[in-house]
Design an enzyme around this catalytic site. Structure first.
Site, PDB file in Angstrom:
ATOM      1  N   GLU A 177      15.062  23.668  -7.353  1.00  0.00           N
ATOM      2  CA  GLU A 177      15.708  23.191  -6.098  1.00  0.00           C
ATOM      3  C   GLU A 177      14.739  21.835  -5.835  1.00  0.00           C
ATOM      4  O   GLU A 177      13.658  22.079  -6.329  1.00  0.00           O
ATOM      5  CB  GLU A 177      15.532  23.920  -4.829  1.00  0.00           C
ATOM      6  N   GLU A 182      12.004  16.564   3.417  1.00  0.00           N
ATOM      7  CA  GLU A 182      11.997  17.439   4.482  1.00  0.00           C
ATOM      8  C   GLU A 182      11.301  16.984   5.920  1.00  0.00           C
ATOM      9  O   GLU A 182       9.987  16.576   5.590  1.00  0.00           O
ATOM     10  CB  GLU A 182      11.537  18.782   4.349  1.00  0.00           C
TER      11      GLU A 182
END
Length: 299
Positions: A177, A182
């Site tokens: 990933e 974020e």
């Protein structure tokens, strides 16, 4: 940085005022090659960091969405519909309603709401949106630029990230990933860039770094979040400025550079609550909107 190098950097990062949307597209498409050639003539005097930029400016635009229409392009995006959020003990329900996902005023809008929405017989206090390019845009290596303005507020989790289109090395996170960005809404002046890899959960591993703005927050204005993904190396950039490079990872399913040697696709979402950042509180503003000006992929 000299003027020519700065110009080349801005062309690739797309760091322009929103009102110049059409101008920047035309400039990049028609004159990007000329800028790159001019830049290359100065390359011997601008160091290794600009040599890396030289490589990225040689890339060609292979996929883009400028969100200039009045509806989402379903040839490029799928919309998640999920009554149970996205894992991690998140609190939202993902819907395809226009209240949660829409194109408006030249931006993709992903909006988290406190509205007791329901799908498939399940009602949850919060709703939001998640879109992905899976089977519509899948890439192995390249540069991904996403220009976005992020929502602030406790318990609001904005993310720009990538998952493998095929789990060639096994379940998460053995197949990898890539978290381009974020942000925890209660810390709106900093974002994280992270890789997940190793073995399947819970024996997975991760590594990454944090970028903190010198002034203001990511909720104040648009910023360009990028990764440059090459064989055995992934770099993270904010507004064209590199802040992290990773060259070490692993997968129990294959030899290095696995798992980051397969096609990945892009996801954009706003989650609410969860183990990563905690629940909203009385100060959290709703609705909370992520605005995306554009997505551009170069190879």
């Amino acid at each position: 940085m000299d003027v020519v190098a700065q110009t080349a950097n801005e062309v690739m990062s797309g760091f322009f005022h929103p009102q110049l949307r059409m101008m920047k597209k035309q400039f990049a498409n028609r004159f990007g090659f000329l800028v790159a050639i001019t830049y290359f003539s100065f390359a011997p005097v601008i160091g290794q960091e600009q040599s890396d930029l030289q490589k990225t400016t040689a890339m060609k635009l292979v996929w883009q969405d400028e969100f200039d229409g009045d509806s989402l392009d379903y040839c490029k995006w799928g919309v998640e519909v999920n009554a149970f959020g996205g894992g991690n003990s998140e609190l939202q329900i993902y819907t395809d309603r226009s209240e949660n996902v829409r194109v408006e005023d030249g931006n993709l809008v992903i909006e988290a709401r406190k509205d007791n929405a329901g799908i498939s017989g399940t009602v949850r206090e919060y709703s939001s949106g998640l879109v992905r390019t899976k089977h519509r845009g899948d890439w192995k290596y390249g540069r991904i630029d996403v220009r976005a303005k992020l929502p602030a507020g406790a318990g609001i989790w904005s993310a720009i990230w990538m998952l493998p289109t095929d789990d060639a090395y096994g379940g998460w996170a053995a197949s990898g990933e890539i978290d381009i960005m974020e942000m925890k809404g209660q810390e709106p002046d900093q974002v994280l860039g992270t890789l997940h890899y190793g073995d399947v959960w819970p024996r997975n591993a991760y590594s990454g770094d944090t970028y903190k703005l010198p002034n203001g927050s990511f909720a104040d204005e648009f910023h360009t979040f990028s990764v440059v993904w090459q064989v055995g190396k992934i770099e993270w950039l904010i507004d064209g400025k590199k802040y992290q490079t990773q060259t070490k990872w692993s997968s129990t399913g294959g030899e290095f550079p696995a798992p980051f040697d397969q096609e990945f696709h892009l996801l954009l979402n706003v989650a609410v609550g969860g183990n990563f950042l905690g629940a909203p509180n009385d100060t959290t503003p709703f609705p909370a909107k992520m605005l995306v000006d554009y997505v551009r992929v170069y190879q």
